[in-house]
Design a protein around this motif. Structure first.
Motif, PDB file in Angstrom:
ATOM      1  N   VAL A  50      -6.557  33.262  -8.379  1.00 56.62           N
ATOM      2  CA  VAL A  50      -5.826  32.930  -9.607  1.00 56.62           C
ATOM      3  C   VAL A  50      -6.745  32.990 -10.825  1.00 56.62           C
ATOM      4  O   VAL A  50      -6.424  33.632 -11.832  1.00 56.62           O
ATOM      5  N   ASN A  51      -7.887  32.331 -10.763  1.00 55.45           N
ATOM      6  CA  ASN A  51      -8.824  32.372 -11.888  1.00 55.45           C
ATOM      7  C   ASN A  51      -9.336  33.788 -12.133  1.00 55.45           C
ATOM      8  O   ASN A  51      -9.518  34.222 -13.279  1.00 55.45           O
ATOM      9  N   ASN A  52      -9.557  34.513 -11.060  1.00 50.08           N
ATOM     10  CA  ASN A  52     -10.008  35.896 -11.203  1.00 50.08           C
ATOM     11  C   ASN A  52      -8.942  36.767 -11.862  1.00 50.08           C
ATOM     12  O   ASN A  52      -9.261  37.729 -12.568  1.00 50.08           O
ATOM     13  N   ALA A  53      -7.676  36.448 -11.635  1.00 49.33           N
ATOM     14  CA  ALA A  53      -6.590  37.199 -12.269  1.00 49.33           C
ATOM     15  C   ALA A  53      -6.624  37.020 -13.783  1.00 49.33           C
ATOM     16  O   ALA A  53      -6.474  37.986 -14.546  1.00 49.33           O
ATOM     17  N   HIS A  54      -6.827  35.781 -14.242  1.00 50.22           N
ATOM     18  CA  HIS A  54      -6.938  35.523 -15.683  1.00 50.22           C
ATOM     19  C   HIS A  54      -8.127  36.290 -16.274  1.00 50.22           C
ATOM     20  O   HIS A  54      -8.017  36.865 -17.367  1.00 50.22           O
ATOM     21  N   ARG A  55      -9.219  36.278 -15.560  1.00 54.23           N
ATOM     22  CA  ARG A  55     -10.424  36.982 -16.028  1.00 54.23           C
ATOM     23  C   ARG A  55     -10.170  38.479 -16.126  1.00 54.23           C
ATOM     24  O   ARG A  55     -10.558  39.132 -17.103  1.00 54.23           O
ATOM     25  N   LEU A  56      -9.506  39.033 -15.124  1.00 54.94           N
ATOM     26  CA  LEU A  56      -9.206  40.460 -15.105  1.00 54.94           C
ATOM     27  C   LEU A  56      -8.297  40.841 -16.275  1.00 54.94           C
ATOM     28  O   LEU A  56      -8.506  41.875 -16.917  1.00 54.94           O
ATOM     29  N   VAL A  57      -7.315  40.021 -16.556  1.00 54.43           N
ATOM     30  CA  VAL A  57      -6.393  40.303 -17.660  1.00 54.43           C
ATOM     31  C   VAL A  57      -7.136  40.376 -18.992  1.00 54.43           C
ATOM     32  O   VAL A  57      -6.888  41.265 -19.811  1.00 54.43           O
ATOM     33  N   VAL A  58      -8.055  39.450 -19.215  1.00 51.85           N
ATOM     34  CA  VAL A  58      -8.831  39.449 -20.461  1.00 51.85           C
ATOM     35  C   VAL A  58      -9.638  40.743 -20.596  1.00 51.85           C
ATOM     36  O   VAL A  58      -9.645  41.385 -21.656  1.00 51.85           O
ATOM     37  N   TYR A  59     -10.323  41.134 -19.526  1.00 49.78           N
ATOM     38  CA  TYR A  59     -11.123  42.357 -19.570  1.00 49.78           C
ATOM     39  C   TYR A  59     -10.248  43.576 -19.853  1.00 49.78           C
ATOM     40  O   TYR A  59     -10.647  44.483 -20.590  1.00 49.78           O
ATOM     41  N   ILE A  60      -9.061  43.600 -19.249  1.00 52.15           N
ATOM     42  CA  ILE A  60      -8.164  44.752 -19.412  1.00 52.15           C
ATOM     43  C   ILE A  60      -7.627  44.819 -20.837  1.00 52.15           C
ATOM     44  O   ILE A  60      -7.670  45.866 -21.487  1.00 52.15           O
ATOM     45  N   ILE A  61      -7.120  43.702 -21.340  1.00 50.19           N
ATOM     46  CA  ILE A  61      -6.526  43.694 -22.681  1.00 50.19           C
ATOM     47  C   ILE A  61      -7.573  44.006 -23.747  1.00 50.19           C
ATOM     48  O   ILE A  61      -7.321  44.776 -24.680  1.00 50.19           O
ATOM     49  N   GLU A  62      -8.756  43.414 -23.606  1.00 50.73           N
ATOM     50  CA  GLU A  62      -9.788  43.585 -24.626  1.00 50.73           C
ATOM     51  C   GLU A  62     -10.589  44.878 -24.446  1.00 50.73           C
ATOM     52  O   GLU A  62     -11.434  45.191 -25.279  1.00 50.73           O
ATOM     53  N   GLY A  63     -10.327  45.596 -23.368  1.00 48.88           N
ATOM     54  CA  GLY A  63     -11.028  46.862 -23.162  1.00 48.88           C
ATOM     55  C   GLY A  63     -12.508  46.700 -22.890  1.00 48.88           C
ATOM     56  O   GLY A  63     -13.312  47.556 -23.254  1.00 48.88           O
ATOM     57  N   ARG A  64     -12.883  45.630 -22.215  1.00 48.95           N
ATOM     58  CA  ARG A  64     -14.298  45.367 -21.902  1.00 48.95           C
ATOM     59  C   ARG A  64     -14.661  46.104 -20.616  1.00 48.95           C
ATOM     60  O   ARG A  64     -14.711  45.545 -19.522  1.00 48.95           O
ATOM     61  N   GLU A  65     -14.919  47.388 -20.764  1.00 49.61           N
ATOM     62  CA  GLU A  65     -15.045  48.283 -19.613  1.00 49.61           C
ATOM     63  C   GLU A  65     -16.258  47.972 -18.750  1.00 49.61           C
ATOM     64  O   GLU A  65     -16.196  48.068 -17.524  1.00 49.61           O
ATOM     65  N   LYS A  66     -17.373  47.605 -19.366  1.00 52.51           N
ATOM     66  CA  LYS A  66     -18.577  47.296 -18.583  1.00 52.51           C
ATOM     67  C   LYS A  66     -18.349  46.051 -17.731  1.00 52.51           C
ATOM     68  O   LYS A  66     -18.680  46.032 -16.540  1.00 52.51           O
ATOM     69  N   GLU A  67     -17.796  44.994 -18.349  1.00 56.88           N
ATOM     70  CA  GLU A  67     -17.504  43.777 -17.591  1.00 56.88           C
ATOM     71  C   GLU A  67     -16.478  44.050 -16.497  1.00 56.88           C
ATOM     72  O   GLU A  67     -16.564  43.505 -15.400  1.00 56.88           O
ATOM     73  N   LEU A  68     -15.520  44.923 -16.789  1.00 60.59           N
ATOM     74  CA  LEU A  68     -14.490  45.276 -15.818  1.00 60.59           C
ATOM     75  C   LEU A  68     -15.111  45.958 -14.598  1.00 60.59           C
ATOM     76  O   LEU A  68     -14.789  45.636 -13.454  1.00 60.59           O
ATOM     77  N   GLU A  69     -16.032  46.880 -14.846  1.00 55.97           N
ATOM     78  CA  GLU A  69     -16.693  47.588 -13.746  1.00 55.97           C
ATOM     79  C   GLU A  69     -17.578  46.645 -12.932  1.00 55.97           C
ATOM     80  O   GLU A  69     -17.575  46.679 -11.692  1.00 55.97           O
ATOM     81  N   ASP A  70     -18.338  45.784 -13.626  1.00 53.56           N
ATOM     82  CA  ASP A  70     -19.203  44.834 -12.924  1.00 53.56           C
ATOM     83  C   ASP A  70     -18.381  43.865 -12.083  1.00 53.56           C
ATOM     84  O   ASP A  70     -18.755  43.515 -10.958  1.00 53.56           O
TER      85      ASP A  70
END
Length: 273
Positions: A50-70
Motif C-alpha cells: 500500500v505505501n509503495n503504491a502511493h510512492r509509485l503514484v508520486v514518481y509517475i505523476i511527477e515524472g521522476r524517472e530516475k527514482e522510478l527506475e531505482d
C-alpha cells in the motif's frame, strides 16, 4: 509534458494526496486477488504494497524517472529474494494504473481545466512510465532470480560465489547453503579479486541463507571482511542469524569498523539504492 504545466502536475498530485484513503480503498477493490495477500507479503517479504503504491503514484505523476527506475530495481530484487508470485505484482501494478485513471477522471470533472490535448498527453506519459516501471522491475527480478538459481547450481558443482552488480559501485553477494573451510578460501579469493577488478565501493553480503557456521569459518569470514576494508570497500552484512551472532560474541570477535550490519537485504537495498 509540454502542455501540462508544473502547476497542474502539482495540483493533480495534491488531489491524490488529499484523497489518499479513498485511493487505497479503490485500489483494494481493483486488486481482487492481491488484497487478501497484503499482510502475508508484508510479513514474509517486508514489502508494504500500500505505501509503495502511493510512492509509485508520486514518481509517475511527477515524472521522476530516475527514482522510478531505482524503485523498480529495488522492488524486483525484493520480490525475487522472497520468491513471491509474480502474478500478484502484475495485478497490483495494473490495479494502480486503473485506479490512477479513475482518480484523474474525477480530478478532471472537478477542475475542468485539462484540455483534450492535455489529457491525451497525460495518458501517453503516465502509461509510458507505468510500462517503464514494469520493464525495469522484470529486468531486475529476472537478473537477480537467475543469479540465485545459478548460485544454487554452482554451489553443488564447484562452490562458486555469485557477486551481482547493482550499479557501478554497489554489488550483492548472496550466500546460501553451508560454509566450510574450502568454501571460505574460495570466498576470500574471489571476493577480493572482484572487489579489485570491478572497483566495488560497497559489497552487501546477505547471510540469510546461512543457517550456521563453525568457529573457524567465522574467523575466515572476518578475515575476508578485513581484506575488503583494506581495499577501500565498505562491506554490509545482512540477514545475520542469531546462532551465528551468538558464536561471534562468544569468540570475542568484532567486525571491522567499516563493516555495517543491517537486518535484511531489503532494508540494505532501500538504504543504498
Amino acid at each position: 509534458m509540454e502542455d501540462f504545466s508544473f502547476e497542474e502536475v502539482f495540483k493533480l498530485n495534491d488531489f491524490f494526496e488529499k484523497n489518499g484513503q479513498l485511493f487505497e480503498d479503490t485500489l483494494l477493490t481493483e486488486a481482487v486477488e492481491v488484497k487478501d495477500k497484503i499482510n502475508e507479503i508484508l510479513t514474509v517479504g517486508n514489502i508494504d504494497l500500500v505505501n509503495n503504491a502511493h510512492r509509485l503514484v508520486v514518481y509517475i505523476i511527477e515524472g521522476r524517472e530516475k527514482e522510478l527506475e531505482d524503485f523498480a530495481t529495488y522492488e524486483g530484487i525484493a520480490w525475487a529474494t522472497q520468491s513471491i508470485n509474480l502474478s500478484f505484482k502484475l495485478e497490483w501494478v495494473q490495479a494502480i494504473r486503473r485506479t490512477m485513471w479513475d482518480f484523474i477522471q474525477q480530478y478532471q470533472k472537478l477542475s475542468n481545466k485539462m484540455s483534450v490535448e492535455n489529457l491525451f498527453e497525460l495518458e501517453h506519459e503516465i502509461n509510458s512510465r507505468v510500462d517503464a516501471f514494469f520493464n525495469a522491475f522484470f529486468v531486475s527480478y529476472s537478473t537477480y532470480k537467475d543469479a540465485l538459481i545459478k548460485e544454487q547450481k554452482e554451489l553443488v558443482e564447484d562452490l562458486s560465489v555469485p557477486i551481482i552488480p547493482i550499479n557501478s559501485f554497489i554489488s550483492i553477494l548472496p550466500l546460501i547453503g553451508s560454509i566450510d573451510a574450502e568454501r571460505v578460501i574460495i570466498l576470500e579469493e574471489k571476493v577480493l579479486t572482484e572487489v579489485g577488478n570491478n572497483h566495488i565501493e560497497t559489497l552487501i553480503i546477505d547471510l540469510s541463507g546461512i543457517a550456521d557456521m563453525k568457529s573457524d569459518e567465522i574467523s575466515g569470514l572476518i578475515k575476508m571482511l578485513d581484506g575488503i576494508s583494506m581495499m577501500g570497500c565498505t562491506s554490509v552484512i545482512t540477514g545475520l542469524r542469531k546462532e551465528i551472532a551468538r558464536k561471534i560474541t562468544e569468540l570475542g570477535i568484532s567486525f571491522d569498523k567499516n563493516t555495517k550490519t543491517i537486518g535484511t537485504l531489503q532494508q540494505a537495498l532501500y538504504n543504498y539504492i
